[in-house]
Design an enzyme around this catalytic site. Structure first.
Site, short mmCIF file in Angstrom:
data_model
loop_
_atom_site.label_atom_id
_atom_site.label_comp_id
_atom_site.label_asym_id
_atom_site.label_seq_id
_atom_site.Cartn_x
_atom_site.Cartn_y
_atom_site.Cartn_z
N ASP A 82 11.80 35.05 74.97
CA ASP A 82 12.02 36.51 74.98
C ASP A 82 13.45 36.76 75.47
O ASP A 82 14.14 35.84 75.91
CB ASP A 82 10.99 37.24 75.85
CG ASP A 82 10.66 38.63 75.30
OD1 ASP A 82 11.59 39.45 75.19
OD2 ASP A 82 9.49 38.88 74.97
N LYS A 122 8.97 44.61 57.68
CA LYS A 122 7.62 44.04 57.73
C LYS A 122 7.10 43.68 56.34
O LYS A 122 6.40 42.67 56.17
CB LYS A 122 6.68 45.00 58.45
CG LYS A 122 7.03 45.18 59.92
CD LYS A 122 6.98 43.84 60.66
CE LYS A 122 7.18 43.95 62.15
NZ LYS A 122 7.11 42.67 62.82
N TYR A 151 11.61 49.76 59.60
CA TYR A 151 10.53 48.88 60.06
C TYR A 151 9.69 48.41 58.87
O TYR A 151 9.35 47.23 58.75
CB TYR A 151 9.68 49.66 61.07
CG TYR A 151 8.60 48.86 61.75
CD1 TYR A 151 8.90 47.93 62.74
CD2 TYR A 151 7.26 49.06 61.43
CE1 TYR A 151 7.90 47.22 63.39
CE2 TYR A 151 6.25 48.36 62.07
CZ TYR A 151 6.57 47.44 63.06
OH TYR A 151 5.57 46.74 63.69
N ASN A 182 5.20 54.04 56.00
CA ASN A 182 4.84 54.94 57.10
C ASN A 182 6.02 55.85 57.39
O ASN A 182 7.14 55.38 57.60
CB ASN A 182 4.48 54.11 58.35
CG ASN A 182 3.71 54.93 59.36
OD1 ASN A 182 3.11 55.94 59.02
ND2 ASN A 182 3.73 54.49 60.60
N ALA A 222 8.45 38.33 67.85
CA ALA A 222 9.36 39.34 68.40
C ALA A 222 9.65 40.40 67.34
O ALA A 222 9.93 40.09 66.19
CB ALA A 222 10.67 38.69 68.85
N GLY A 223 9.55 41.65 67.76
CA GLY A 223 9.82 42.72 66.79
C GLY A 223 10.17 43.99 67.54
O GLY A 223 9.80 44.17 68.69
N ARG A 243 5.31 39.97 76.68
CA ARG A 243 4.31 41.05 76.85
C ARG A 243 3.57 41.27 75.53
O ARG A 243 3.85 40.62 74.52
CB ARG A 243 4.99 42.33 77.29
CG ARG A 243 5.91 42.90 76.23
CD ARG A 243 6.59 44.18 76.69
NE ARG A 243 7.00 44.98 75.52
CZ ARG A 243 7.78 46.04 75.59
NH1 ARG A 243 8.24 46.44 76.74
NH2 ARG A 243 8.08 46.71 74.50
N LYS A 290 12.91 56.74 62.86
CA LYS A 290 13.54 58.03 62.50
C LYS A 290 13.24 58.25 61.03
O LYS A 290 13.11 57.29 60.27
CB LYS A 290 15.08 57.97 62.64
CG LYS A 290 15.61 58.12 64.04
CD LYS A 290 15.82 59.58 64.42
CE LYS A 290 16.42 59.67 65.81
NZ LYS A 290 15.72 60.55 66.70
N1 LIG Z 1 1.37 46.97 68.46
C1 LIG Z 1 1.05 47.22 67.21
O1 LIG Z 1 0.21 48.07 66.92
C2 LIG Z 1 1.71 46.46 66.09
C3 LIG Z 1 1.34 46.79 64.79
C4 LIG Z 1 1.93 46.09 63.74
C5 LIG Z 1 2.84 45.08 64.00
N2 LIG Z 1 3.19 44.80 65.28
C6 LIG Z 1 4.16 43.72 65.47
O2 LIG Z 1 3.67 42.78 66.40
C7 LIG Z 1 4.76 42.19 67.12
C8 LIG Z 1 4.54 42.36 68.62
O3 LIG Z 1 4.37 43.74 68.87
P1 LIG Z 1 4.04 44.33 70.33
O4 LIG Z 1 3.28 45.59 70.10
O5 LIG Z 1 3.48 43.30 71.20
O6 LIG Z 1 5.52 44.73 70.79
P2 LIG Z 1 6.18 44.82 72.23
O7 LIG Z 1 7.35 45.73 72.11
O8 LIG Z 1 5.15 45.12 73.28
O9 LIG Z 1 6.69 43.31 72.45
C9 LIG Z 1 7.71 42.76 71.65
C10 LIG Z 1 8.42 41.68 72.44
O10 LIG Z 1 9.49 41.17 71.61
C11 LIG Z 1 10.63 41.01 72.45
N3 LIG Z 1 11.88 41.07 71.70
C12 LIG Z 1 12.41 42.15 71.09
N4 LIG Z 1 13.60 41.84 70.55
C13 LIG Z 1 13.83 40.52 70.81
C14 LIG Z 1 14.89 39.63 70.54
N5 LIG Z 1 15.99 40.04 69.87
N6 LIG Z 1 14.78 38.35 70.96
C15 LIG Z 1 13.68 37.93 71.65
N7 LIG Z 1 12.65 38.74 71.94
C16 LIG Z 1 12.72 40.02 71.53
C17 LIG Z 1 10.53 42.18 73.44
O11 LIG Z 1 11.33 41.97 74.59
C18 LIG Z 1 9.04 42.21 73.73
O12 LIG Z 1 8.70 41.39 74.83
C19 LIG Z 1 6.02 42.89 66.60
O13 LIG Z 1 6.59 42.08 65.58
C20 LIG Z 1 5.49 44.17 66.04
O14 LIG Z 1 6.33 44.70 65.05
C21 LIG Z 1 2.66 45.47 66.34
#
Ligand SMILES: NC(=O)c1ccc[n+]([C@@H]2O[C@H](COP(=O)([O-])OP(=O)(O)OC[C@H]3O[C@@H](n4cnc5c(N)ncnc54)[C@H](O)[C@@H]3O)[C@@H](O)[C@H]2O)c1
Length: 448
Positions: free
Chosen positions: A236, A358, A354, A348, A287-288, A215, A293
């Site tokens: 995933d 990062k 986090y 932040n 993946a993240g 996703r 908190k």
């Molecule tokens: N959305 C934002 O604004 C934003 C901003 C900065 C960084 N990010 C980074 O971008 C990346 C994607 O973010 P997103 O918003 O799409 O997040 P999201 O939570 O929508 O999707 C993350 C996906 O990673 C998968 N995942 C989590 N733990 C896992 C594991 N142990 N093994 C395999 N898969 C795993 C989840 O199941 C999920 O499908 C992340 O690294 C997030 O930290 C996002």
């Protein structure tokens, strides 16, 4: 969508917010589209790197209007982009030439147009060094002054950089693929005088692993790199298996249900790669997780889980895939991409764990890049700002609306914006870009 969000985004709600001075955000240009108007080439000195690169990109250019004053017409019709070759800029006096080039363009640029300054980072002398830094201030400020979704970018080169090194980066910046990259500066070095192409399917026949692909940003990465020809290994966790299978089917790739924190995750991935038999061009460690908190309430479990998924797991996986003995390991000339975050770069509140993970990703790619250059493997990270996904959908609406508007483009980015930047870094033509952290944040005010 919460009741408050529905009210805010309804027609009357938007009318009220406009009255309160909140304008609708500008429309961004996306995809492989070039600017609609002319690309104008300005030079400070006699550098030819940018002209040669635009020729490689098949772009025709027009001459600049210089220093159109308040009453002068400047550009009769809007221009699509101004690209300035500042590779020979060394003195404070020469900055005046740059000002005179930029001034009419800032007013004359079309919606979602581009200003790009290409300069040299390896300059000698105190004045040249301070002038190089001045460009950073100019770029960041111009980005803040531009309107209508236009962006400004500064590209650093070295004396060795040739047009085929710069081609993929300048193409990315001018095209709509860089829609949400604004006010940023990154480095393009030299990667050897091999023939490189600027094509619409640069990843054809190449296998790329994307973690967290079920996703959000990960799914967008899978779709975007599949568009560019990649064979996608989508990874995933098992509970996300159904969504993962849907993404993998959509892009004609393979789904691998795997928790990346498992000790044998690297080996499992290598086996899948070996079975597909096409080598491994890239790994996108997307993946993240967040477990937010304030630090006073952050216990060891909350701390460990975030560092495990966001940082430690990718180190372990890299160890396996970078071992030349691994069947299914990363090819020489391959790509490693990490996902940092503006929260990590700027800090932040409520996200110490986090931010640690990062910022750690940013440190990791910078440390790995020189060590892997002998194998022509590039290592880069993308740092998203506020991107509209399920992760950020959990943020309370009012706070989310503030985050959306706290950048120069006054809107949240889309997952595809992050994905496009990753696809650019995966491109074999981006060989001269390594050790970089490219922010995809619309020039987020956080840590700007
Ligand atoms: N959305 C934002 O604004 C934003 C901003 C900065 C960084 N990010 C980074 O971008 C990346 C994607 O973010 P997103 O918003 O799409 O997040 P999201 O939570 O929508 O999707 C993350 C996906 O990673 C998968 N995942 C989590 N733990 C896992 C594991 N142990 N093994 C395999 N898969 C795993 C989840 O199941 C999920 O499908 C992340 O690294 C997030 O930290 C996002």
């Amino acid at each position: 969508m919460s009741a408050l969000e529905k009210a805010f985004t309804s027609a009357p709600g938007r009318a009220i917010s406009r009255k309160a001075g909140l304008k609708d955000p500008p429309r961004l240009r996306r995809g492989r589209s070039w600017p609609a108007g002319a690309i104008v080439l300005g030079t400070v000195g006699h550098g030819s790197l940018v002209a040669d690169t635009l020729t490689l990109l098949g772009r025709t250019v027009e001459s600049p209007v210089v220093d159109a004053g308040d009453d002068a017409p400047g550009y009769g019709s809007k221009i699509g982009a101004l690209v300035v070759d500042a590779t020979e800029l060394r003195t404070i006096d020469q900055l005046e030439t740059l000002r005179a080039l930029l001034r009419p363009a800032v007013r004359g640029i079309e919606g979602a147009g581009r200003i790009v300054i290409v300069a040299r980072e390896d300059v000698d002398g105190w004045e040249a060094a301070s002038v190089a830094r001045a460009l950073d201030g100019i770029n960041r400020t111009v980005a803040k002054e531009l309107r209508g979704g236009a962006t400004s970018t500064l590209l650093w080169t070295t004396g060795d950089t040739v047009s085929s090194d710069l081609m993929s980066t300048l193409g990315f910046v001018l095209q709509g693929r860089s829609a949400f990259v604004d006010g940023q500066a990154w480095h393009v070095g030299h990667a050897g005088d091999v023939h490189r192409e600027f094509t619409a399917a640069p990843l054809a026949g190449r296998t790329v692993i994307v973690t967290g692909a079920a996703r959000g940003i990960g799914a967008a990465i899978a779709r975007t790199i599949a568009r560019d020809g990649a064979d996608v290994i989508a990874v995933d966790i098992p509970p996300a298996g159904e969504a993962l299978a849907a993404v993998a089917n959509e892009v004609g790739g393979v789904a691998v249900q795997l928790d990346i924190t498992k000790p044998d995750a690297g080996r499992v991935l290598a086996e899948v790669v070996a079975q597909r038999g096409k080598g491994l061009h890239g790994v996108v460690h997307n993946a993240g997780i967040t477990r937010d908190k304030m630090l006073v309430n952050t216990d060891a479990a909350r701390w460990a889980s975030v560092l495990e998924v966001n940082l430690a797991a990718q180190l372990r996986i890299n160890d396996v895939l970078l071992d030349p003995e691994t069947d299914g390991g990363l090819d020489d000339g391959g790509r490693l991409i990490g996902i940092a975050s503006t929260s990590g770069l700027a800090g932040n509140k409520g996200q110490t764990n986090y931010a640690a993970s990062k910022a750690g990703v940013a440190g990791l790619v910078q440390a790995m890049a020189p060590d892997l250059s002998a194998r022509d493997i590039t290592v880069n990270a993308v740092a998203p700002g506020f991107i509209e996904t399920e992760m950020t959908g959990k943020i309370p609406f009012v706070q989310r609306e503030i985050f959306r508007r706290s950048n120069s483009l006054t809107q949240g980015g889309r997952p595809v914006d992050v994905a496009e930047t990753i696809a650019y870094l995966l491109d074999p033509a981006s060989q001269a870009v390594t050790g970089q952290v490219v922010r995809v944040c619309g020039q987020n005010l956080v840590g700007a």
